[in-house]
Design an enzyme around this catalytic site. Structure first.
Site, PDB file in Angstrom:
ATOM      1  N   HIS A 141      32.688  24.355  -2.790  1.00 21.52           N
ATOM      2  CA  HIS A 141      33.344  24.507  -1.641  1.00 21.52           C
ATOM      3  C   HIS A 141      35.070  24.154  -1.837  1.00 21.52           C
ATOM      4  CE1 HIS A 141      29.882  22.865   1.133  1.00 21.52           C
ATOM      5  NE2 HIS A 141      29.712  23.952   0.331  1.00 21.52           N
TER       6      HIS A 141
ATOM      7  N   GLU B  49      37.271  21.937  -1.263  1.00 20.91           N
ATOM      8  CA  GLU B  49      37.885  20.690  -1.733  1.00 20.91           C
ATOM      9  C   GLU B  49      37.581  20.652  -3.287  1.00 20.91           C
ATOM     10  OE1 GLU B  49      35.961  21.391   0.551  1.00 20.91           O
ATOM     11  OE2 GLU B  49      35.585  19.560   2.104  1.00 20.91           O
TER      12      GLU B  49
ATOM     13  N   CYS C 146      31.985  17.434   3.427  1.00 23.41           N
ATOM     14  CA  CYS C 146      30.411  17.411   3.608  1.00 23.41           C
ATOM     15  C   CYS C 146      29.960  15.936   2.937  1.00 23.41           C
ATOM     16  CB  CYS C 146      29.821  18.480   3.082  1.00 23.41           C
ATOM     17  SG  CYS C 146      29.787  19.019   1.384  1.00 23.41           S
TER      18      CYS C 146
ATOM     19  N   ARG D   2      37.495  49.978   5.646  1.00 30.85           N
ATOM     20  CA  ARG D   2      38.376  50.952   4.804  1.00 30.85           C
ATOM     21  C   ARG D   2      39.673  50.294   5.376  1.00 30.85           C
ATOM     22  NH1 ARG D   2      34.600  53.972   7.076  1.00 30.85           N
ATOM     23  NH2 ARG D   2      35.606  54.532   8.844  1.00 30.85           N
TER      24      ARG D   2
ATOM     25  N   GLU E 120      29.724  47.049  18.316  1.00 29.21           N
ATOM     26  CA  GLU E 120      30.799  48.272  18.338  1.00 29.21           C
ATOM     27  C   GLU E 120      30.055  49.504  19.339  1.00 29.21           C
ATOM     28  OE1 GLU E 120      32.937  50.101  15.467  1.00 29.21           O
ATOM     29  OE2 GLU E 120      32.760  48.332  14.102  1.00 29.21           O
TER      30      GLU E 120
ATOM     31  N   GLY F 116      27.146  51.689  21.509  1.00 26.40           N
ATOM     32  CA  GLY F 116      27.611  52.284  22.725  1.00 26.40           C
ATOM     33  C   GLY F 116      27.380  51.679  23.857  1.00 26.40           C
TER      34      GLY F 116
ATOM     35  N   ALA G 154      24.797  51.646  26.152  1.00 28.71           N
ATOM     36  CA  ALA G 154      23.696  51.184  26.409  1.00 28.71           C
ATOM     37  C   ALA G 154      23.473  49.716  25.912  1.00 28.71           C
ATOM     38  CB  ALA G 154      22.501  51.900  26.253  1.00 28.71           C
TER      39      ALA G 154
END
Length: 380
Positions: free
Chosen positions: A64, A66, A89, A221, A311, A313, A315
């Site tokens: 972690h 820290e 934690c 990309r 992303e 479409g 539907a």
């Protein structure tokens, strides 16, 4: 780094005197998309105004923030201050409690931006530090830190990833022409921003219609990053009908692909599994397609997905909006008109029958991205 990737989050909300927490927040942004299911945290060890050590959460199973910052500071950490974007934690997971490391290092004071929403911590880390006579201040940089861990908060409290729905449309609300041509609705600057969003997302979700129409690779990309993060590609194909020649099924692609289905033919499934792709069979929704709620819950539980970029479409967007699974929406509006009564819009069935039933979008922000207008909003 994150502010250059994601325009909706201000770099921070701090004054000029708070340079050390600002640095911790910047370090946390560097780990976005790379640490899940753990949140990306930044930590800075400081003594007399000098930075002695810095850390960003390593990928899950690694150290972690820290611990990394303290290791870099070494013995000089004794009597120093620690600035950290999330409460350390105090439980044993894949790694020992960070509170133990902080106490053992002899840190004088810990500046914590926000408490950890994980019920296993939730103030317990601060209590453990104070019990060991370590001073703790809470709240410095809280607004920015809360934004950074929003997907983790939803994952740990609701058991599903935070979903950002992205689409591009023309000024008259079309995502493609009546013939199906959609390259390109938005400009290169908007498409670059989408790649930056992929870079900080755990997974990308698309339907079989998008794969069939565009044959995308769904990789990340970035011209300024030779080693970007490639989000898990999640492909919806309820009946297993996509051509096996689709680019998303190419085993040489960077990153991993997972196919969600209801009743895919066994030979088709085996061919994909032989290529190293995961194929999940899930229950159907009322229309016979993959039930999206169970899919998101399983992605969270089995793959540690805390943030998902939807992303399309139309539907899939329609089904997700209809099921109340969208948390934020990002629409790129291109300054062009294509027309056509049969040209598709971004959100398909199911739709609302009246304007009074329309889903409200709040906390709106907008930005010019090249020639396009990007509008971001939060769902209720």
């Amino acid at each position: 780094m994150f502010v250059t990737r994601h325009p909706w989050h201000p770099e921070d909300d701090l004054g000029s005197r708070d340079a050390h927490m600002r640095l911790a927040l910047a370090l946390a942004r560097q780990g976005l998309g790379r640490t899940s299911p753990n949140p990306s945290v930044g930590a800075v060890v400081v003594r007399d105004g000098a930075v002695l050590g810095c850390g960003t959460t390593a990928p899950a199973g690694g150290a972690h923030a820290e611990v990394l910052a303290l290791a870099q500071a070494g013995a000089a950490a004794r009597g120093a201050d620690l600035y950290v974007t999330l409460e350390p934690c105090c439980h044993h997971g894949r790694t020992p409690p960070c509170t133990n490391a902080v106490i053992a290092a002899g840190i004088r004071k810990v500046h914590v931006a926000i408490l950890d929403p994980n019920p296993l911590v939730a103030g317990g880390g601060v209590a453990a530090l104070r019990a060991a006579d370590v001073a703790v201040e809470i709240g410095l940089g809280a607004t920015a830190a809360r934004r950074l861990i929003a997907p983790f908060r939803q994952w740990v409290l609701a058991g599903r990833p935070q979903v950002l729905a992205k689409y591009a449309m023309t000024l008259d609300g079309r995502i493609a022409s009546h013939s199906g041509d959609s390259r390109w609705v938005s400009g290169p600057e908007a498409r670059l921003l989408v790649h930056r969003l992929r870079d900080v997302s755990d997974a990308i979700l698309v339907g079989s219609g998008t794969v069939r129409a565009d044959d995308p690779a769904l990789t990340t990309r970035l011209p300024d990053d030779p080693a970007p993060h490639h989000a898990l590609r999640v492909i919806l194909d309820s009946q297993g009908r996509l051509p096996l020649t689709s680019r998303v099924f190419d085993p040489s692609l960077q990153g991993q692909t997972l196919v969600a289905t209801v009743a895919a033919p066994d030979p088709w499934r085996r061919r994909l599994e032989d290529r190293g792709l995961a194929v999940w069979t899930l229950p159907p929704d009322s229309s016979g397609r993959v039930a999206l709620g169970p899919l998101l819950s399983r992605l969270a539980a089995e793959r540690g997905v805390t943030s998902l970029l939807l992303e399309g479409g139309a539907a899939v967007l329609g089904a997700c909006f209809g099921a109340g699974l969208i948390d934020h929406v990002l629409a790129f509006i291109a300054p062009k008109v294509i027309g056509g009564q049969t040209a598709p819009g971004p959100v398909g069935d199911p739709g609302r029958s009246s304007m009074t039933q329309a889903l409200p979008v709040g906390r709106l922000r907008w930005l010019r991205v090249g020639k396009d207008l990007a509008v971001w909003g939060a769902m209720p």
